[in-house]
Design an enzyme around this catalytic site. Structure first.
Site, PDB file in Angstrom:
ATOM      1  N   PRO A 216      -5.457   0.146  -6.958  1.00  0.00           N
ATOM      2  CA  PRO A 216      -6.403   0.694  -6.007  1.00  0.00           C
ATOM      3  C   PRO A 216      -6.632  -0.541  -5.011  1.00  0.00           C
ATOM      4  O   PRO A 216      -7.396  -0.207  -3.998  1.00  0.00           O
ATOM      5  CB  PRO A 216      -7.745   0.658  -7.039  1.00  0.00           C
ATOM      6  CG  PRO A 216      -7.453  -0.244  -8.094  1.00  0.00           C
ATOM      7  CD  PRO A 216      -6.079  -0.300  -8.388  1.00  0.00           C
ATOM      8  N   GLY A 217      -6.159  -1.497  -4.918  1.00  0.00           N
ATOM      9  CA  GLY A 217      -6.163  -2.587  -3.757  1.00  0.00           C
ATOM     10  C   GLY A 217      -6.868  -3.957  -4.006  1.00  0.00           C
ATOM     11  O   GLY A 217      -7.071  -4.589  -2.960  1.00  0.00           O
ATOM     12  N   GLY A 218      -6.919  -4.197  -5.266  1.00  0.00           N
ATOM     13  CA  GLY A 218      -7.367  -5.807  -5.776  1.00  0.00           C
ATOM     14  C   GLY A 218      -6.225  -6.681  -4.622  1.00  0.00           C
ATOM     15  O   GLY A 218      -6.990  -7.742  -4.130  1.00  0.00           O
ATOM     16  N   ASP A 234       1.560   2.675  -1.756  1.00  0.00           N
ATOM     17  CA  ASP A 234       1.181   3.222  -3.180  1.00  0.00           C
ATOM     18  C   ASP A 234       0.872   4.881  -3.153  1.00  0.00           C
ATOM     19  O   ASP A 234       0.173   5.043  -1.936  1.00  0.00           O
ATOM     20  CB  ASP A 234       0.028   2.554  -3.636  1.00  0.00           C
ATOM     21  CG  ASP A 234       0.087   2.746  -5.164  1.00  0.00           C
ATOM     22  OD1 ASP A 234       0.277   3.874  -5.617  1.00  0.00           O
ATOM     23  OD2 ASP A 234      -0.311   1.649  -5.961  1.00  0.00           O
ATOM     24  N   ASP A 256      10.360   3.768  -2.626  1.00  0.00           N
ATOM     25  CA  ASP A 256      11.924   4.026  -2.168  1.00  0.00           C
ATOM     26  C   ASP A 256      11.605   5.093  -1.165  1.00  0.00           C
ATOM     27  O   ASP A 256      12.640   5.564  -0.602  1.00  0.00           O
ATOM     28  CB  ASP A 256      12.670   4.581  -3.329  1.00  0.00           C
ATOM     29  CG  ASP A 256      11.788   5.924  -4.193  1.00  0.00           C
ATOM     30  OD1 ASP A 256      10.877   6.199  -3.738  1.00  0.00           O
ATOM     31  OD2 ASP A 256      12.637   6.502  -4.990  1.00  0.00           O
ATOM     32  N   LYS A 301       6.508  -6.439 -16.243  1.00  0.00           N
ATOM     33  CA  LYS A 301       6.136  -6.036 -17.613  1.00  0.00           C
ATOM     34  C   LYS A 301       7.065  -6.235 -18.635  1.00  0.00           C
ATOM     35  O   LYS A 301       8.173  -6.146 -18.449  1.00  0.00           O
ATOM     36  CB  LYS A 301       6.430  -4.228 -17.419  1.00  0.00           C
ATOM     37  CG  LYS A 301       4.833  -3.621 -16.927  1.00  0.00           C
ATOM     38  CD  LYS A 301       4.175  -3.085 -18.425  1.00  0.00           C
ATOM     39  CE  LYS A 301       2.743  -2.808 -18.060  1.00  0.00           C
ATOM     40  NZ  LYS A 301       1.660  -3.319 -18.226  1.00  0.00           N
TER      41      LYS A 301
HETATM   42  C1  LIG Z   1      -1.326  -2.186 -11.867  1.00  0.00           C
HETATM   43  S1  LIG Z   1      -1.447  -1.210 -10.589  1.00  0.00           S
HETATM   44  C2  LIG Z   1      -1.600  -2.298  -8.875  1.00  0.00           C
HETATM   45  C3  LIG Z   1      -2.901  -2.801  -8.929  1.00  0.00           C
HETATM   46  C4  LIG Z   1      -3.067  -3.591  -7.779  1.00  0.00           C
HETATM   47  N1  LIG Z   1      -1.929  -4.830  -7.627  1.00  0.00           N
HETATM   48  C5  LIG Z   1      -4.736  -3.983  -7.606  1.00  0.00           C
HETATM   49  O1  LIG Z   1      -4.823  -5.267  -7.294  1.00  0.00           O
HETATM   50  O2  LIG Z   1      -5.478  -3.089  -7.524  1.00  0.00           O
HETATM   51  C6  LIG Z   1       0.203  -0.222 -10.341  1.00  0.00           C
HETATM   52  C7  LIG Z   1       0.379   0.608  -9.076  1.00  0.00           C
HETATM   53  O3  LIG Z   1       1.745   0.832  -8.918  1.00  0.00           O
HETATM   54  C8  LIG Z   1       2.030   1.990  -8.337  1.00  0.00           C
HETATM   55  N2  LIG Z   1       3.431   2.410  -8.520  1.00  0.00           N
HETATM   56  C9  LIG Z   1       3.905   2.985  -9.380  1.00  0.00           C
HETATM   57  N3  LIG Z   1       5.212   3.412  -9.036  1.00  0.00           N
HETATM   58  C10 LIG Z   1       5.343   3.282  -7.904  1.00  0.00           C
HETATM   59  C11 LIG Z   1       6.302   3.221  -6.895  1.00  0.00           C
HETATM   60  N4  LIG Z   1       7.530   3.832  -7.110  1.00  0.00           N
HETATM   61  N5  LIG Z   1       5.889   3.251  -5.536  1.00  0.00           N
HETATM   62  C12 LIG Z   1       4.800   2.453  -5.080  1.00  0.00           C
HETATM   63  N6  LIG Z   1       3.764   2.497  -6.023  1.00  0.00           N
HETATM   64  C13 LIG Z   1       3.993   2.754  -7.446  1.00  0.00           C
HETATM   65  C14 LIG Z   1       0.836   2.882  -9.150  1.00  0.00           C
HETATM   66  O4  LIG Z   1       0.561   3.956  -8.518  1.00  0.00           O
HETATM   67  C15 LIG Z   1      -0.183   1.788  -9.525  1.00  0.00           C
HETATM   68  O5  LIG Z   1      -1.303   2.024  -8.422  1.00  0.00           O
END
Ligand SMILES: C[S@@+](CC[C@H](N)C(=O)[O-])C[C@H]1O[C@@H](n2cnc3c(N)ncnc32)[C@H](O)[C@@H]1O
Length: 344
Positions: A216-218, A234, A256, A301
C-alpha cells in the site's frame, strides 16, 4: 563449563541459522544451549573475548541479531535483589575501566511469558538510579559509552558490559524500535527505515527511485519523505493519502508490464512477497533502468527456511547486473531477509 559464555539472539525461528553462522565464524567447537527456544541461546566460544568480537565484526552475521558476553552468570531464584546484587558486583569489578561520568544504557530482557521474573522496565529503573547515585555513571537510553546487558531466565541470570559496537546492534537484543506515526501507510515502512540504518545509507542522497511491489505504499511514503521522486509499480492500490503527491508516479501494473529508459533511477527497491527466484527474474528484467553504481534494496522471502540457499540463489540470479554488498535479517523482517546490492 569453562570458557567464555555469550548470549545470542536472532529473529524468532532463525536461531538455528544464527548458530550455523557462529560455527562458521568461531569454529566447530562452539557449544549452544537454549534460553528462549528458537530465538535466544547461550553459546560457549572456543575463542577469547577479543577474538570472538573481532571474528563477528570482520564478517557481520546475517541472522545473529545481537550478542553479549556473560561477564557475570549466576544461578538465582528470580528476585530483583539478586539481580541488582549481581549487576552491582559486575560494576564494582569493572569500575575503573568504566570511568566516572561515562554514559551507560541498561538493557534487560527475559523470555516472553516469564511473568514470575522481575519486569525488565522496573528493574532497569532501579538500576539506573543506583548506577547514577552509587557509581557516578550517567544512565541513557541510546548512544551510550557502555551497554549493560542483562538476560534473565528462570534459574539463571546473565550480565555483561560492552561497548555498543561490540553487540552487533546497540538496541536491546537487536530489537530496533521506531515510533509508529499517525496515518502511517503500512508497518512495512519500518523495514526500509531499518534497512537504511543497517546498510549505512542515507536516502536523502538519492534522486529517483523505482519501487516494485509498492502497495500500500509504506516504502514509497518514506522515499517521498526523503525528497526523492518515486515511481511506484503495483497492480494493487496505493494508499489514497499518497496519490496526489507531486513527486509520485504510480503505475498500476505488474513488474513485467513496465519498461523505463536506461539509467533513469539511482535507487531500486523491491518488497514483493514472491518466490525469491521469480522476484530475481523480474528485478533482472528491470536492471537496465538503474544507473551503474545505483543501489538496490530487496526483500527476499525465505521459503521452507532454506535460508542460506535462497541468498545464494538470488545472488547468483542477479550476478549479471548486481553485486551483493550486505545481507541482513532485519528485526522488522518476518520470514524474509533484506539484501543490499550495487548495480555493476
Ligand atoms: C509486502 S507488499 C509491499 C509492501 C510495501 N513495501 C509497503 O511498504 O507498503 C507486496 C506487494 O507486492 C505486490 N506484487 C506482487 N507481485 C507483483 C508483481 N508481479 N508486480 C508488481 N507488484 C507485485 C503485491 O500486490 C503487494 O502489494
Amino acid at each position: 563449563m569453562s570458557g567464555r559464555v555469550w548470549v545470542g539472539t536472532s529473529n524468532r525461528g532463525f536461531a538455528q541459522q544464527a548458530q550455523e553462522e557462529l560455527k562458521r565464524l568461531l569454529g566447530p567447537a562452539v557449544r549452544f544451549g537454549w534460553l528462549a527456544p528458537g530465538e535466544t541461546f547461550w553459546f560457549q566460544s572456543p575463542l577469547n573475548r577479543e577474538e570472538t568480537i573481532a571474528a563477528i565484526q570482520r564478517q557481520e552475521p546475517i541472522f545473529l541479531r545481537h550478542l553479549f558476553p556473560a561477564d557475570a552468570e549466576k544461578e538465582w531464584t528470580g528476585t530483583s535483589e539478586e539481580a541488582i546484587g549481581a549487576v552491582c558486583g559486575l560494576i564494582e569489578q569493572e569500575r575503573a575501566a568504566l570511568g566516572l561520568g561515562s554514559s551507560i544504557a541498561v538493557q534487560i530482557r527475559k523470555p516472553e511469558g516469564e511473568s514470575q521474573l522481575p519486569a525488565p522496565s522496573s528493574l532497569k529503573a532501579e538500576l539506573d538510579v543506583l548506577l547514577e547515585q552509587e557509581y557516578g555513571l550517567r544512565p541513557v537510553v541510546r548512544e551510550s559509552d557502555w551497554i549493560l546487558s542483562v538476560y534473565m531466565t528462570r534459574g539463571r541470570l546473565y550480565a555483561g558490559i560492552t561497548r555498543p559496537e561490540q553487540n552487533i546492534s546497540d538496541w536491546s537484543g537487536g530489537a530496533v524500535r521506531f515510533r509508529k506515526e499517525e496515518g502511517q501507510v503500512s508497518r512495512a515502512k519500518f523495514k526500509l527505515l531499518e534497512a537504511e540504518l543497517a546498510f549505512g545509507l542515507d536516502f536523502h542522497s538519492y534522486r529517483q527511485a523505482l519501487d516494485i511491489g509498492a502497495a500500500p505504499g509504506g516504502w514509497t511514503s518514506l522515499l517521498l519523505e526523503r525528497g526523492l521522486a518515486v515511481t511506484a509499480v503495483d497492480p494493487a492500490k496505493l494508499d489514497p493519502s499518497l496519490l496526489g503527491h507531486p513527486r509520485l508516479t504510480y503505475l498500476a501494473k505488474k513488474a513485467d508490464e513496465v519498461k523505463f529508459e536506461p539509467g533513469k533511477f539511482d535507487l531500486l527497491v523491491c518488497d514483493m512477497s514472491w518466490s525469491h527466484r521469480q522476484m530475481a527474474k523480474l528485478v533482472l528484467q528491470l536492471a537496465e533502468a538503474l544507473q551503474s553504481g545505483g543501489t538496490a534494496i530487496i526483500t527476499v522471502k525465505l521459503m521452507h527456511k532454506k535460508a542460506f540457499q535462497s541468498i545464494r540463489e538470488v545472488e547468483e540470479d542477479l550476478s549479471g547486473a548486481f553485486t551483493l554488498q550486505k545481507a541482513k535479517q532485519l528485526f522488522h523482517n518476518r520470514d524474509e531477509l533484506t539484501l543490499f546490492f550495487l548495480k555493476s
